[in-house]
Design an enzyme around this catalytic site. Structure first.
Site, PDB file in Angstrom:
ATOM      1  N   GLY A   2       0.870  -1.204   0.080  1.00 21.93           N
ATOM      2  CA  GLY A   2       0.131  -0.153   0.010  1.00 21.93           C
ATOM      3  C   GLY A   2       0.990   1.261  -0.112  1.00 21.93           C
ATOM      4  N   ARG A  42      -2.642   8.174   4.028  1.00 21.16           N
ATOM      5  CA  ARG A  42      -3.002   8.837   5.246  1.00 21.16           C
ATOM      6  C   ARG A  42      -1.539   9.677   5.853  1.00 21.16           C
ATOM      7  NH1 ARG A  42      -6.718   4.636   8.019  1.00 21.16           N
ATOM      8  NH2 ARG A  42      -5.452   3.103   6.475  1.00 21.16           N
ATOM      9  N   GLY A  44      -6.724  -4.198  -2.263  1.00 16.58           N
ATOM     10  CA  GLY A  44      -7.014  -4.530  -0.899  1.00 16.58           C
ATOM     11  C   GLY A  44      -6.101  -5.503  -0.249  1.00 16.58           C
ATOM     12  N   GLU A  72     -15.125  -3.926   8.792  1.00 18.18           N
ATOM     13  CA  GLU A  72     -14.265  -2.693   8.819  1.00 18.18           C
ATOM     14  C   GLU A  72     -15.344  -1.415   9.437  1.00 18.18           C
ATOM     15  OE1 GLU A  72     -10.918  -2.482   7.841  1.00 18.18           O
ATOM     16  OE2 GLU A  72     -11.622  -4.521   8.357  1.00 18.18           O
ATOM     17  N   ASN A  82      -9.467  -5.842  15.120  1.00 19.49           N
ATOM     18  CA  ASN A  82      -8.896  -6.637  14.503  1.00 19.49           C
ATOM     19  C   ASN A  82      -7.525  -6.070  14.378  1.00 19.49           C
ATOM     20  OD1 ASN A  82      -7.668  -8.448  12.739  1.00 19.49           O
ATOM     21  ND2 ASN A  82      -8.471  -7.707  10.696  1.00 19.49           N
ATOM     22  N   ASN A 133      45.780  18.690   8.809  1.00 19.84           N
ATOM     23  CA  ASN A 133      45.726  17.297   8.203  1.00 19.84           C
ATOM     24  C   ASN A 133      45.505  17.200   6.643  1.00 19.84           C
ATOM     25  OD1 ASN A 133      43.166  17.949   8.501  1.00 19.84           O
ATOM     26  ND2 ASN A 133      42.647  15.730   8.637  1.00 19.84           N
ATOM     27  N   ARG A 166      58.694  30.180  15.037  1.00 18.46           N
ATOM     28  CA  ARG A 166      58.071  31.520  14.724  1.00 18.46           C
ATOM     29  C   ARG A 166      59.175  32.571  14.891  1.00 18.46           C
ATOM     30  NH1 ARG A 166      58.243  32.682  20.739  1.00 18.46           N
ATOM     31  NH2 ARG A 166      57.105  30.936  21.638  1.00 18.46           N
TER      32      ARG A 166
HETATM   33  C1  UD1 Z   1      -6.549  -3.448   8.153  1.00 21.66           C
HETATM   34  C2  UD1 Z   1      -7.845  -4.516   8.434  1.00 21.66           C
HETATM   35  C3  UD1 Z   1      -8.407  -3.898   9.607  1.00 21.66           C
HETATM   36  C4  UD1 Z   1      -7.615  -3.902  10.867  1.00 21.66           C
HETATM   37  C5  UD1 Z   1      -6.392  -3.160  10.519  1.00 21.66           C
HETATM   38  C6  UD1 Z   1      -5.319  -3.381  11.539  1.00 21.66           C
HETATM   39  C7  UD1 Z   1      -8.543  -5.156   6.235  1.00 21.66           C
HETATM   40  C8  UD1 Z   1      -9.355  -4.916   5.198  1.00 21.66           C
HETATM   41  N1  UD1 Z   1      -8.828  -4.505   7.393  1.00 21.66           N
HETATM   42  O1  UD1 Z   1      -7.050  -1.997   8.012  1.00 21.66           O
HETATM   43  O2  UD1 Z   1      -9.574  -4.735   9.970  1.00 21.66           O
HETATM   44  O3  UD1 Z   1      -8.225  -3.387  11.938  1.00 21.66           O
HETATM   45  O4  UD1 Z   1      -5.868  -3.354   9.256  1.00 21.66           O
HETATM   46  O5  UD1 Z   1      -4.211  -2.177  11.326  1.00 21.66           O
HETATM   47  O6  UD1 Z   1      -7.635  -5.729   6.107  1.00 21.66           O
HETATM   48  N2  UD1 Z   1      -2.003  -3.581   1.818  1.00 21.66           N
HETATM   49  C9  UD1 Z   1      -1.221  -4.042   0.634  1.00 21.66           C
HETATM   50  N3  UD1 Z   1      -2.181  -4.191  -0.465  1.00 21.66           N
HETATM   51  C10 UD1 Z   1      -3.354  -3.572  -0.538  1.00 21.66           C
HETATM   52  C11 UD1 Z   1      -3.752  -2.781   0.595  1.00 21.66           C
HETATM   53  C12 UD1 Z   1      -3.038  -2.923   1.899  1.00 21.66           C
HETATM   54  O7  UD1 Z   1      -0.231  -4.450   0.457  1.00 21.66           O
HETATM   55  O8  UD1 Z   1      -4.049  -3.563  -1.861  1.00 21.66           O
HETATM   56  C13 UD1 Z   1      -0.971  -3.400   3.000  1.00 21.66           C
HETATM   57  C14 UD1 Z   1      -0.497  -1.981   3.550  1.00 21.66           C
HETATM   58  O9  UD1 Z   1       0.776  -1.613   2.984  1.00 21.66           O
HETATM   59  C15 UD1 Z   1      -0.438  -2.058   4.799  1.00 21.66           C
HETATM   60  C16 UD1 Z   1      -1.515  -3.320   5.226  1.00 21.66           C
HETATM   61  O10 UD1 Z   1      -1.595  -3.832   3.918  1.00 21.66           O
HETATM   62  O11 UD1 Z   1       0.736  -2.559   5.329  1.00 21.66           O
HETATM   63  C17 UD1 Z   1      -2.809  -2.785   5.969  1.00 21.66           C
HETATM   64  O12 UD1 Z   1      -3.204  -1.818   4.977  1.00 21.66           O
HETATM   65  P1  UD1 Z   1      -4.312  -0.787   5.618  1.00 21.66           P
HETATM   66  O13 UD1 Z   1      -4.870   0.302   4.356  1.00 21.66           O
HETATM   67  O14 UD1 Z   1      -3.576   0.223   6.396  1.00 21.66           O
HETATM   68  O15 UD1 Z   1      -5.538  -1.419   6.391  1.00 21.66           O
HETATM   69  P2  UD1 Z   1      -6.306  -0.679   7.360  1.00 21.66           P
HETATM   70  O16 UD1 Z   1      -7.355   0.139   6.627  1.00 21.66           O
HETATM   71  O17 UD1 Z   1      -5.735  -0.167   8.292  1.00 21.66           O
HETATM   72 CA    CA Z   2      -3.417   0.012   8.812  1.00 21.10          CA
END
Ligand code: UD1
Ligand code: CA
Length: 452
Positions: A10, A14, A78, A155, A170, A382, A436
């Site tokens: 991701g 934010r 996702g 979520e 979670n 130096n 000197r």
């Molecule tokens: C996610 C969980 C949520 C949990 C929270 C905890 C889901 C749908 N939700 O939400 O239930 O409470 O983490 O912190 O899983 N990422 C990818 N590929 C993607 C999307 C995300 O690799 O397509 C990675 C991001 O880089 C990150 C992690 O997954 O390291 C979590 O993604 P993020 O968007 O932060 O999930 P949350 O909305 O926090």
């Molecule tokens: Ca997160």
């Protein structure tokens, strides 16, 4: 058999940053590196990192670690979609898969071990970490039948007002029976507020799924923005400082002190306010550090005092006094019972035992013997504009105030350099060297001047 997968594809919108979220630093290491480290002690057979946004940058950041497999998620659709990318890579894998979001850097290894234990002893299809949070805003909510059999994760943004009253969240850390997960992943749909494939949706398709509450909910804090990053830093610092205080280190006004988790301290070290200890630093018993000092990648032996000083990549032997206002860098090595500072810079030099460089000096690329006294304002010249050259000063020698030693040069043992001298060639043992203009006095000069 255990494999781990870390979701790091991701962007981390934010964070409002051009740097991928998982590469933001927390106390000297990236969020991703810290997440990886938390799994070191469970000895995974394979470690897969799912990369996407700025994949090469993320991959390069882990260059120093061996045996990582990078799996690309070209479009970030996702967390469920991210794990789907593993299907071809883990074909035929029969073990468990530990999945961690790449943005949970405070996780303790014991917590992961505990999760794995519950998973394996109950032969679950999936086991996840949950926590009761005072403020669960933003997190997915875990719904259970009874105490810990999970039925659904919803979520925050997809929850009704009533569902949001559930404070069990979670953590984004799961252990799956891989063959079962692999069968379920293709059934995920993106019918939610974000039109994403949610990994969390698999829990209602698998059985049994169990939730394990973490005792210290701070350790599952996910980092989504800079405020959470700074809170995580404070949590990490408090953990580190508490540990050192319990181990016999005195911290005066700990809130103003920072200590990276790579630093080693011994009992009866005293650290004063505004002091920062970083990298591979070791400070031995009886040292008094600070106020206002920065020490990184340095080794400080017993009973050294360091005040208002900056020390990097250097070594200080026992009973020496450094500062106020000293700067040691580039493999400076200070001997036993030396005095260095005020306003002294020492670079890539070895200083013998009981040698003093006490005021206003620059010592670079030099080798000083034992019991040398470097006079105030002595400079080793130096650098000739092209290359750096070496200065050697033998044991027992003294340089007068404002001496300049033009390198390459060797000053023998027990030499006295007269104040204000610029020394350009070698001086033998036991000599006095004066370089000197001899002082001249022109008597009655002012009256003669006025009469012309
Ligand atoms: C996610 C969980 C949520 C949990 C929270 C905890 C889901 C749908 N939700 O939400 O239930 O409470 O983490 O912190 O899983 N990422 C990818 N590929 C993607 C999307 C995300 O690799 O397509 C990675 C991001 O880089 C990150 C992690 O997954 O390291 C979590 O993604 P993020 O968007 O932060 O999930 P949350 O909305 O926090
Ligand atoms: Ca997160």
């Amino acid at each position: 058999m255990l494999a781990i997968a870390i979701l790091a594809a991701g962007r981390g919108t934010r964070m409002k940053s051009s740097l991928p979220k998982v590469l933001h630093a927390l106390g000297g290491r990236s969020l991703l590196e810290r997440t990886l480290e938390s799994c070191d002690l469970v000895n995974p057979l394979r470690r897969l990192i799912i990369v996407g946004y700025q994949a090469p940058l993320v991959q390069n950041s882990l260059d120093h670690l061996a045996d990582l497999e990078f799996v690309e998620q070209k479009e970030q659709l996702g967390t469920g979609h991210a794990v789907m990318q593993l299907l071809p890579h883990l074909e035929g894998f029969e073990g468990d898969l530990l999945v961690l979001n790449g943005d949970v850097p405070l996780l303790r290894t014991e917590t992961i071990k505990n999760l794995l234990h519950t998973h394996q002893s109950n032969q679950n299809a999936a086991t996840l970490l949950s926590a009761q949070l005072p403020d669960p805003t933003g997190y997915g909510r875990v719904f259970c039948a009874g105490n810990n059999i999970v039925t659904e994760i919803i979520e925050h943004r997809d929850c009704t007002t009533a569902q949001r009253q559930n404070h069990r969240i979670n953590a984004g850390i799961y252990c799956f029976n891989w063959p079962k997960l692999a069968q379920t992943l293709p059934q995920l749909k993106a019918n939610n507020d974000q039109n994403e494939y949610y990994l969390t949706d698999v829990v209602s398709m698998l059985e049994p799924v169990m939730a394990v509450d973490v005792l210290d909910y701070l350790e599952i804090s996910g980092i989504n923005d800079r405020l959470q990053l700074s809170n995580a830093y404070d949590i990490l610092q408090n953990r580190i400082k508490e540990n050192w205080m319990k181990a016999g280190v005195t911290l005066i006004n700990p809130d103003s002190i920072t200590i990276e988790d790579t630093v080693q301290l011994e009992p009866d070290v005293v650290i004063e306010p505004q002091t920062h200890l970083r990298g591979q630093t070791l400070i031995k018993s009886g040292c008094h550090i600070g106020p206002d000092s920065l020490i990184e990648n340095s080794h400080i032996e017993e009973n050294v005092s360091i005040r208002y000083s900056v020390i990097s990549d250097s070594y200080v032997c026992s009973n020496s006094k450094i500062g106020p206002y000293a700067h040691l860098r580039g493999q400076a090595k200070i001997g036993h019972a030396c005095r260095v500072g005020n306003f002294v810079e020492i670079k890539k030099s070895t200083i013998g035992d009981k040698t003093n460089v006490a005021h206003l000096s620059y010592i670079g690329d030099a080798e000083l013997g034992n019991q040398v006294n470097v006079g105030a304002g002595t400079i080793t010249a130096n650098y000739d504009g092209v290359a750096k050259h070496k200065t050697i000063i033998g044991a027992g020698s003294k340089t007068g105030a404002n001496s300049v030693l033009v390198a390459p040069i060797t000053i023998g043992e027990n030499v006295t350099v007269a104040a204000g001298s610029t020394i350009t060639s070698n001086v033998p043992d036991d000599a006095l060297v004066i370089a000197r203009e001899r002082q001249r006095i022109i008597a009655d000069w002012s009256s003669k001047k006025n009469s012309t």
